[in-house]
Motif scaffolding. Structure first.
Motif: not given
Length: 328
Positions: A75, A179, A184, A188
């Motif tokens: 991410g 993250l 996240f 994702d």
């Protein structure tokens, strides 16, 4: 280089154990000194609306590529730039507002230090990962992460071993903290790994795999035994739905047939509504394929009927369909 006269298994094992011990101790020391600088580095990357650019030479460069890849897959937009190439045009890949993570155990890498003035002019946030806190790189950095080690795992104390392990761990620690801060999720992660097993499990829906139209076996409740068997055989699903209109009444499977034969039942005079298993396991088309796999496994069945919210039959799925898609 002079080769040893003979291979000594016990010596090799002892060196291996010593190497692991040295690296484990280096990681524990890193854990104990993580503090405000680490928090600042995470905050800097969270605050930035741009990318993270990772740089490093030699072994640190290999580590840097791994760190960039881990950040990108969790991410945080990130990529690696080779410091030597940066001096010959690749510095154009770095934009104002980026955060640069520069890795150098000595902090005196010539290729990195040569571009420090240019990085400063670009207005990037510079995070140094170095084992020498008084080095040139450390003095020019906005944030310094201490990657020092008491010794390398190499018995000569020369080859980058413990120091690169600590660099990798710092990169992983940054990725994990980021993250979590970004919220996240598994979905994702799957989106950035569509070709991997997790991507298949979390991105693939029943509608992507189910059989539709004429490939969905179905008979009416008054269908004869022979008609029911022909419909089961026609699509190779190993089952047929028993429906009234589009509404599912039940299912008749290969397993049901086997159990009735073993019980000695006379089947030729029976119709579908007498043969079917009522209240079959159903799943919606918008469910994840992995949920269909879990349903089959939990109830020890190999086929499931797919319905819409109003109960209309729209598809069918069996374990072979899931295996072909590598969901199971």
């Amino acid at each position: 280089m002079n080769a040893r006269s003979s291979f000594e298994p016990e010596r090799a094992l002892q060196l291996a154990r010593d190497a692991v011990t040295v690296e484990a101790q280096a990681l524990l020391a890193l854990r104990d000194r993580l503090g405000e600088a680490f928090v600042q580095a995470v905050q800097a990357m969270l605050d930035s609306s741009h990318r993270v650019v990772v740089m490093g030479m030699g072994k640190s460069g290999h580590v840097g590529r791994k760190i960039a890849a881990t950040l990108a897959s969790t991410g945080t937009p990130a990529f690696f730039v080779h410091p030597g190439e940066a001096s010959h045009g690749d510095l154009g890949m770095v934009m104002p507002g980026d955060t640069v993570i520069a890795l150098s155990n000595s902090g005196e890498s010539g290729e990195i230090n040569a571009i420090l003035p240019a990085l400063r002019r670009l207005g990037v946030r510079l995070v140094a990962v170095t084992g020498k806190l008084e080095s040139t790189l450390a003095r020019h950095a906005d944030i310094v992460l201490d990657s020092s080690v008491a010794q390398e795992a190499c018995p000569l104390n020369l080859a980058p071993t413990a120091s690169t392990t600590v660099q990798i761990a710092l990169g992983d620690a940054l990725a994990v903290a980021l993250l979590d801060a970004r919220g996240f999720r598994e979905e994702d992660f799957a989106a950035s790994h569509p070709g991997g097993a997790l991507g298949r499990k979390l991105l693939m829906h029943v509608r992507d795999l189910m059989r539709t139209g004429d490939q969905v076996p179905r008979v009416g409740p008054e269908a004869s035994f022979s008609e029911t068997m022909r419909e089961m055989s026609r699509t190779g699903l190993g089952a047929t739905a028993v429906v009234e209109g589009d509404r599912v009444l039940g299912i008749f499977t290969d397993g049901d047939l086997r159990r009735r034969i073993e019980a000695g039942e006379e089947l030729r005079t029976r119709c579908a509504k007498d043969l079917m298993h009522p209240s079959p396991k159903l799943i919606r088309a918008d469910a994840l394929a992995v949920d269909a796999a879990e349903l089959m496994e939990r109830h020890r069945i190999t086929s499931v009927l797919v319905v819409e919210d109003d109960g209309r039959l729209v598809g069918a799925l069996n374990s072979n369909d899931l295996m072909r898609a590598k969901v199971i």
